[in-house]
Write a protein that holds these residues in place. Structure first.
Motif, PDB file in Angstrom:
ATOM      1  N   THR A  76     -48.827 -81.325   5.770  1.00 22.18           N
ATOM      2  CA  THR A  76     -50.983 -81.132   5.858  1.00 22.18           C
ATOM      3  C   THR A  76     -50.494 -80.280   7.167  1.00 22.18           C
ATOM      4  OG1 THR A  76     -49.774 -83.423   7.644  1.00 22.18           O
ATOM      5  CG2 THR A  76     -51.455 -83.390   5.280  1.00 22.18           C
ATOM      6  N   GLY A  77     -52.482 -79.446   6.873  1.00 23.42           N
ATOM      7  CA  GLY A  77     -52.825 -78.628   8.112  1.00 23.42           C
ATOM      8  C   GLY A  77     -51.788 -76.881   8.215  1.00 23.42           C
ATOM      9  N   THR A  78     -52.529 -76.812   9.182  1.00 19.82           N
ATOM     10  CA  THR A  78     -52.057 -75.168   8.917  1.00 19.82           C
ATOM     11  C   THR A  78     -51.393 -74.800  10.072  1.00 19.82           C
ATOM     12  OG1 THR A  78     -54.623 -74.623   9.415  1.00 19.82           O
ATOM     13  CG2 THR A  78     -54.551 -74.986   7.195  1.00 19.82           C
ATOM     14  N   GLY A  79     -50.701 -73.767  10.281  1.00 18.54           N
ATOM     15  CA  GLY A  79     -50.630 -73.013  11.310  1.00 18.54           C
ATOM     16  C   GLY A  79     -49.428 -74.068  11.493  1.00 18.54           C
ATOM     17  N   ALA A  80     -49.305 -74.065  13.196  1.00 15.61           N
ATOM     18  CA  ALA A  80     -48.315 -74.748  14.356  1.00 15.61           C
ATOM     19  C   ALA A  80     -48.418 -75.657  14.406  1.00 15.61           C
ATOM     20  CB  ALA A  80     -48.259 -74.124  15.425  1.00 15.61           C
ATOM     21  N   GLU A  81     -49.349 -76.184  13.632  1.00 19.12           N
ATOM     22  CA  GLU A  81     -49.410 -77.737  13.942  1.00 19.12           C
ATOM     23  C   GLU A  81     -49.380 -78.059  12.343  1.00 19.12           C
ATOM     24  OE1 GLU A  81     -50.601 -79.524  16.958  1.00 19.12           O
ATOM     25  OE2 GLU A  81     -49.839 -77.617  17.873  1.00 19.12           O
ATOM     26  N   ALA A  82     -49.248 -77.917  11.542  1.00 19.73           N
ATOM     27  CA  ALA A  82     -49.112 -78.038  10.330  1.00 19.73           C
ATOM     28  C   ALA A  82     -47.452 -79.661  10.026  1.00 19.73           C
ATOM     29  CB  ALA A  82     -49.042 -77.039   9.385  1.00 19.73           C
ATOM     30  N   LEU A  83     -47.642 -80.290   9.534  1.00 16.67           N
ATOM     31  CA  LEU A  83     -46.668 -81.179   9.494  1.00 16.67           C
ATOM     32  C   LEU A  83     -46.111 -81.402   7.744  1.00 16.67           C
ATOM     33  CD1 LEU A  83     -48.793 -84.365  11.592  1.00 16.67           C
ATOM     34  CD2 LEU A  83     -46.616 -82.979  11.975  1.00 16.67           C
ATOM     35  N   VAL A  84     -45.571 -81.477   8.049  1.00 13.21           N
ATOM     36  CA  VAL A  84     -44.506 -81.753   7.038  1.00 13.21           C
ATOM     37  C   VAL A  84     -44.176 -83.646   6.397  1.00 13.21           C
ATOM     38  CG1 VAL A  84     -41.915 -81.581   7.300  1.00 13.21           C
ATOM     39  CG2 VAL A  84     -42.942 -81.454   4.605  1.00 13.21           C
ATOM     40  N   HIS A  85     -44.693 -84.226   5.604  1.00 15.92           N
ATOM     41  CA  HIS A  85     -45.037 -86.015   5.513  1.00 15.92           C
ATOM     42  C   HIS A  85     -43.649 -86.273   4.319  1.00 15.92           C
ATOM     43  CE1 HIS A  85     -48.472 -86.486   7.588  1.00 15.92           C
ATOM     44  NE2 HIS A  85     -49.162 -85.664   7.118  1.00 15.92           N
ATOM     45  N   LEU A  86     -42.665 -87.076   5.189  1.00 20.10           N
ATOM     46  CA  LEU A  86     -41.984 -87.688   3.965  1.00 20.10           C
ATOM     47  C   LEU A  86     -42.602 -89.315   3.699  1.00 20.10           C
ATOM     48  CD1 LEU A  86     -39.705 -85.948   5.981  1.00 20.10           C
ATOM     49  CD2 LEU A  86     -38.283 -86.431   4.077  1.00 20.10           C
ATOM     50  N   LEU A  87     -42.314 -90.203   2.448  1.00 20.74           N
ATOM     51  CA  LEU A  87     -42.716 -91.147   2.641  1.00 20.74           C
ATOM     52  C   LEU A  87     -40.997 -91.708   1.584  1.00 20.74           C
ATOM     53  CD1 LEU A  87     -44.107 -93.762   2.126  1.00 20.74           C
ATOM     54  CD2 LEU A  87     -45.619 -93.178   0.051  1.00 20.74           C
ATOM     55  N   LEU A  88     -40.348 -92.412   2.535  1.00 19.21           N
ATOM     56  CA  LEU A  88     -39.069 -92.706   1.157  1.00 19.21           C
ATOM     57  C   LEU A  88     -39.412 -94.991   1.368  1.00 19.21           C
ATOM     58  CD1 LEU A  88     -36.779 -90.546   4.186  1.00 19.21           C
ATOM     59  CD2 LEU A  88     -37.784 -90.081   1.871  1.00 19.21           C
ATOM     60  N   SER A  89     -38.906 -94.575  -0.114  1.00 20.10           N
ATOM     61  CA  SER A  89     -39.016 -96.266  -0.291  1.00 20.10           C
ATOM     62  C   SER A  89     -36.980 -96.936  -0.728  1.00 20.10           C
ATOM     63  CB  SER A  89     -40.227 -96.361  -1.202  1.00 20.10           C
ATOM     64  OG  SER A  89     -41.252 -95.630  -1.267  1.00 20.10           O
ATOM     65  N   SER A  90     -37.358 -98.067  -0.244  1.00 18.58           N
ATOM     66  CA  SER A  90     -35.635 -98.434  -1.308  1.00 18.58           C
ATOM     67  C   SER A  90     -36.433-100.154  -0.821  1.00 18.58           C
ATOM     68  CB  SER A  90     -34.608 -98.419   0.466  1.00 18.58           C
ATOM     69  OG  SER A  90     -34.986 -99.763   1.547  1.00 18.58           O
ATOM     70  N   PRO A  91     -35.089-100.761  -1.386  1.00 17.45           N
ATOM     71  CA  PRO A  91     -35.342-102.216  -1.690  1.00 17.45           C
ATOM     72  C   PRO A  91     -36.060-102.715  -0.399  1.00 17.45           C
ATOM     73  CG  PRO A  91     -33.482-101.362  -3.181  1.00 17.45           C
ATOM     74  CD  PRO A  91     -34.012-100.198  -2.383  1.00 17.45           C
ATOM     75  N   HIS A  92     -35.279-102.176   0.649  1.00 24.18           N
ATOM     76  CA  HIS A  92     -35.267-102.429   2.136  1.00 24.18           C
ATOM     77  C   HIS A  92     -36.970-102.542   2.851  1.00 24.18           C
ATOM     78  CE1 HIS A  92     -31.679-103.854   1.390  1.00 24.18           C
ATOM     79  NE2 HIS A  92     -31.467-102.522   1.277  1.00 24.18           N
ATOM     80  N   GLY A  93     -37.870-102.043   1.643  1.00 28.62           N
ATOM     81  CA  GLY A  93     -38.899-100.909   2.867  1.00 28.62           C
ATOM     82  C   GLY A  93     -39.243 -99.792   2.363  1.00 28.62           C
ATOM     83  N   SER A  94     -40.454 -98.976   2.591  1.00 25.76           N
ATOM     84  CA  SER A  94     -40.504 -98.003   2.792  1.00 25.76           C
ATOM     85  C   SER A  94     -40.543 -97.581   4.257  1.00 25.76           C
ATOM     86  CB  SER A  94     -41.937 -97.566   2.267  1.00 25.76           C
ATOM     87  OG  SER A  94     -42.787 -98.266   2.569  1.00 25.76           O
ATOM     88  N   ALA A  95     -40.790 -96.463   3.858  1.00 25.12           N
ATOM     89  CA  ALA A  95     -40.652 -95.858   6.142  1.00 25.12           C
ATOM     90  C   ALA A  95     -41.906 -94.108   5.573  1.00 25.12           C
ATOM     91  CB  ALA A  95     -39.813 -94.870   6.655  1.00 25.12           C
ATOM     92  N   HIS A  96     -42.822 -94.236   6.380  1.00 23.26           N
ATOM     93  CA  HIS A  96     -43.862 -92.754   6.683  1.00 23.26           C
ATOM     94  C   HIS A  96     -43.205 -91.976   7.460  1.00 23.26           C
ATOM     95  CE1 HIS A  96     -47.929 -91.043   7.184  1.00 23.26           C
ATOM     96  NE2 HIS A  96     -46.913 -90.026   6.356  1.00 23.26           N
ATOM     97  N   LEU A  97     -42.762 -90.484   7.112  1.00 22.28           N
ATOM     98  CA  LEU A  97     -42.431 -90.018   8.674  1.00 22.28           C
ATOM     99  C   LEU A  97     -42.609 -88.807   8.587  1.00 22.28           C
ATOM    100  CD1 LEU A  97     -39.005 -91.131   7.615  1.00 22.28           C
ATOM    101  CD2 LEU A  97     -39.029 -91.011  10.145  1.00 22.28           C
ATOM    102  N   MET A  98     -43.047 -88.140   9.479  1.00 16.94           N
ATOM    103  CA  MET A  98     -43.465 -86.711   9.425  1.00 16.94           C
ATOM    104  C   MET A  98     -42.176 -85.355  10.333  1.00 16.94           C
ATOM    105  SD  MET A  98     -47.183 -88.305   9.954  1.00 16.94           S
ATOM    106  CE  MET A  98     -46.337 -89.784  10.965  1.00 16.94           C
ATOM    107  N   ALA A  99     -42.797 -84.322  10.760  1.00 19.41           N
ATOM    108  CA  ALA A  99     -42.128 -83.384  10.889  1.00 19.41           C
ATOM    109  C   ALA A  99     -42.847 -81.938  11.564  1.00 19.41           C
ATOM    110  CB  ALA A  99     -40.698 -83.463  10.680  1.00 19.41           C
ATOM    111  N   SER A 100     -43.065 -81.530  12.363  1.00 21.76           N
ATOM    112  CA  SER A 100     -43.288 -80.104  12.197  1.00 21.76           C
ATOM    113  C   SER A 100     -43.039 -79.104  11.079  1.00 21.76           C
ATOM    114  CB  SER A 100     -42.767 -79.034  13.286  1.00 21.76           C
ATOM    115  OG  SER A 100     -43.070 -77.538  12.832  1.00 21.76           O
TER     116      SER A 100
END
Length: 138
Positions: A76-100
């Motif tokens: 999402t986004g553009t330039g230096a402020e753009a993010l990559v999103h990871l949605l990780l799912s397992s039998p124990h739940g899920s996590a939405h993480l973001m990074a540069s």
């Protein structure tokens, strides 16, 4: 010879809409396992929490939404402020993480400089892995 490319970065875990927690994350790529990347999340309670998935999935996810099942990635986004999103799912739940996004893109490019796509199967050394498996050795 094993060669690795690693990088530390802070990812943000979205716990509730608008609430984010910083998660120190170690990105790891090993030439001996050229098809995979590892994300090692540092958790003060559980220690290291590893996620291993296809390097191509991460590379593609920096450009467009990709993945089904346990790992979904999108930019999402553009330039230096753009993010990559990871949605990780397992039998124990899920996590939405973001990074540069620029930071992750730079790291992914460095993995392809170490082992280009055209050399992945050579670097994988299937014969050695198969021999170890058939002999019952790790």
């Amino acid at each position: 010879m094993t060669t690795c490319i690693d990088h530390m970065l802070d990812m943000e875990l979205e716990t509730f809409p608008g609430v984010r927690i910083v998660v120190p994350t170690h990105l790891l790529y090993r030439s001996q396992d050229p098809l995979a990347v590892q994300l090692l999340f540092h958790d003060s309670v559980q220690g290291l929490i590893p996620w291993v998935f296809a390097r191509d999935l991460l590379a593609e996810g920096t450009r467009a939404p990709t993945g089904t099942g346990d790992v979904r990635i999108w930019p999402t986004g553009t330039g230096a402020e753009a993010l990559v999103h990871l949605l990780l799912s397992s039998p124990h739940g899920s996590a939405h993480l973001m990074a540069s996004l620029p930071e992750v893109e730079q790291w992914v490019r460095s993995t392809y400089r170490l082992v280009p796509t055209t050399e992945e199967t050579q670097a994988l050394d299937l014969d050695t892995h198969l021999a170890r498996f058939l002999n019952g050795t790790p």
